[in-house]
Enzyme design. Sequence first.
Site, PDB file in Angstrom:
ATOM      1  CG  ASP A  41      -1.676   1.189   1.500  1.00  0.00           C
ATOM      2  OD1 ASP A  41      -1.896   1.956   0.539  1.00  0.00           O
ATOM      3  OD2 ASP A  41      -2.085   1.402   2.662  1.00  0.00           O
ATOM      4  CG  ASP A  45      -5.733   3.696   0.913  1.00  0.00           C
ATOM      5  OD1 ASP A  45      -4.940   2.724   0.973  1.00  0.00           O
ATOM      6  OD2 ASP A  45      -6.464   3.910  -0.074  1.00  0.00           O
ATOM      7  CG  ASP A  49      -1.433   1.733  -3.611  1.00  0.00           C
ATOM      8  OD1 ASP A  49      -0.272   1.342  -3.861  1.00  0.00           O
ATOM      9  OD2 ASP A  49      -1.704   2.493  -2.645  1.00  0.00           O
ATOM     10  CG  ASP A 227     -14.354 -14.135 -11.590  1.00  0.00           C
ATOM     11  OD1 ASP A 227     -13.638 -14.588 -10.689  1.00  0.00           O
ATOM     12  OD2 ASP A 227     -15.536 -13.783 -11.409  1.00  0.00           O
ATOM     13  CD  GLU A 288     -12.829 -18.761 -10.290  1.00  0.00           C
ATOM     14  OE1 GLU A 288     -12.968 -18.930  -9.084  1.00  0.00           O
ATOM     15  OE2 GLU A 288     -13.662 -18.123 -10.977  1.00  0.00           O
TER      16      GLU A 288
HETATM   17  C1  NOJ Z   1     -14.317 -16.067  -8.366  1.00  0.00           C
HETATM   18  C2  NOJ Z   1     -13.404 -15.102  -7.680  1.00  0.00           C
HETATM   19  O1  NOJ Z   1     -12.143 -15.682  -7.536  1.00  0.00           O
HETATM   20  C3  NOJ Z   1     -14.066 -14.758  -6.377  1.00  0.00           C
HETATM   21  O2  NOJ Z   1     -13.212 -14.066  -5.512  1.00  0.00           O
HETATM   22  C4  NOJ Z   1     -15.318 -13.986  -6.669  1.00  0.00           C
HETATM   23  O3  NOJ Z   1     -16.008 -13.730  -5.476  1.00  0.00           O
HETATM   24  C5  NOJ Z   1     -16.230 -14.757  -7.609  1.00  0.00           C
HETATM   25  N1  NOJ Z   1     -15.526 -15.393  -8.675  1.00  0.00           N
HETATM   26  C6  NOJ Z   1     -17.254 -13.830  -8.219  1.00  0.00           C
HETATM   27  O4  NOJ Z   1     -16.638 -13.000  -9.150  1.00  0.00           O
END
Ligand code: NOJ
Length: 564
Positions: A41, A45, A49, A227, A288
């Site tokens: 950071d 704060d 970042d 994601d 993922e």
């Molecule tokens: C998977 C992400 O790794 C997680 O952190 C997130 O809450 C969910 N997808 C929703 O985007």
Amino acid sequence: MTSTQDAATAAAAPGTFAPAPGDEWWRTAVIYQIYPRSFADSDGDGIGDLPGITARLDSLADLGVDAIWLSPFMVSPQKDAGYDVADYCDVDPIFGTLADFDAMLARAHGLGIRVIVDLVPNHSSDQHTWFQQALASPPGSPERARYIFRDGRGENGDLPPNNWESVFGGPMWDRVTEPDGTPGQWYLHIFDSSQPDFDWTNPEVREQFRGVLRFWLDRGVDGFRIDVAHGLIKKDGLPDYTPPADGDSMGGDDDDVPYWGQPGVHDVWRDWHEVAAEYDGDRALCAEAWLPTPDKTALWVRPDELHQAFNFPYLTTEWDAAPLRTIITESLRAFPAVGAPSTWVLSNHDVIRHASRLALSGESPQGEGIGPLSAAQPIPELGLRRARAASTVMLALPGSAYVYQGEELGLPEAVDIPDSARQDPTWFRTKHEKYGRDGCRVPIPWEASAPAFGFNATGASWLPQPASWAEHARDVESRDPESTLSLYRQLLAERRAHGLGSATFTWLDGFPATVLAFRVDDVTVIANLGDSVVALPEGRILIASEGFTGRELPADTAVWLVAD
Ligand code: NOJ
């Protein structure tokens, strides 16, 4: 013999697995996950970042990683720590600016570190312009058609359109108030109500995301972590579905979950593959996708789809030699069968850190997290010992591997976070029944005696850091040749020196059932998951996950051996 014959012979031998051909960087890379809120950071704060990351990249070069993946830093109201994106093509002010991003990217590339960014295509934030437009527009409008709006069931439409339950708890639907003030339609959100799902059958949505990909590829990123890459397409008709009681909320344990792994999702990845291929430098797309087996996960990395998919079946396998042997075997067969590497991973920002997870006093279902009142509590010394052994095994395996920030320090899960400090939507949506993921997201320690352990100069921290983390601070571990940091440095250096990412793998016979024993090219790996010592075969110990003397490998210890 030619090298092709060599590979063919090796592939034919029982217990031997050759990697899929190809020399793209992502096939063998060690990729370090930065969770930007909790890495470093610069402005004090309490939230990490981009300039903080830039300032600390040297330490990752020193660790020896090939690439970094940054969890989302785009504009977001932060209802789900940035996985609720309101503007995909700009940086949230809490993390900095686009110029800060460019500076971070340039510094990383200058150090020879590639950069992967996180893209969240399944849903946006409810603050995204498109969702705001959808709310202001009538049912049936093109604005609503970018998301999944439906009329409710029941006489007055006051019941949700189906029975689906959100991953974070509670119904997967919320009802809107129409612009004229009357109770209206419902919208779908697999996660929090602030994260409405896009309708990926809508060509406009697809076009928007092609633009987002190009925006970041043009800036020079080396790839994306995608994601919820198994969630974008929902089954036609949105039929009711009740998951098995002991099922994992993110992964379909059933064969046909109407919101996970629907076949239409693969068209999206074929399209993205083509966009990435327009760019030079082997840009990588990593899924993922929580799927129950390597064979199912491998469908996401067929030659014209994504390049990597996290091996979550491996991550969720307990510390037990027999199931680990099975999952490693299945992985080394299933991924190369479609031309892909296995992408090994033990920890990330969604799971209990493996230094705690591998030694819990009881069951803790994936996604629930642990806190002070959980029935399952970590056994710290044993957990760390197992985590070091597990990482020593993982980093010898052919393919790519992801390392989550702090695991190289042996960080445990932070269990004793006060209820008032918790922030994960899981904690709120389950009415405090599930602790969720805050415990693996606490800002990491850099210097033992600095404020916030060097996370920043003010001592502020968005989640409190356990006092015991002083002993895990990077400066302390850097000076200690026995530390977890020193172990990871050695593992990454020798993995690279011995080319293990592209090695041929062979299981070795003649060891007790509680032992994992294999060769990866010229390195022999022995891991003792049993209770008794195990006699080591010949060879010089190149790396040991724990110090010991003699030739008897203690319990929960792994070694790499090479010929003298
Ligand atoms: C998977 C992400 O790794 C997680 O952190 C997130 O809450 C969910 N997808 C929703 O985007």
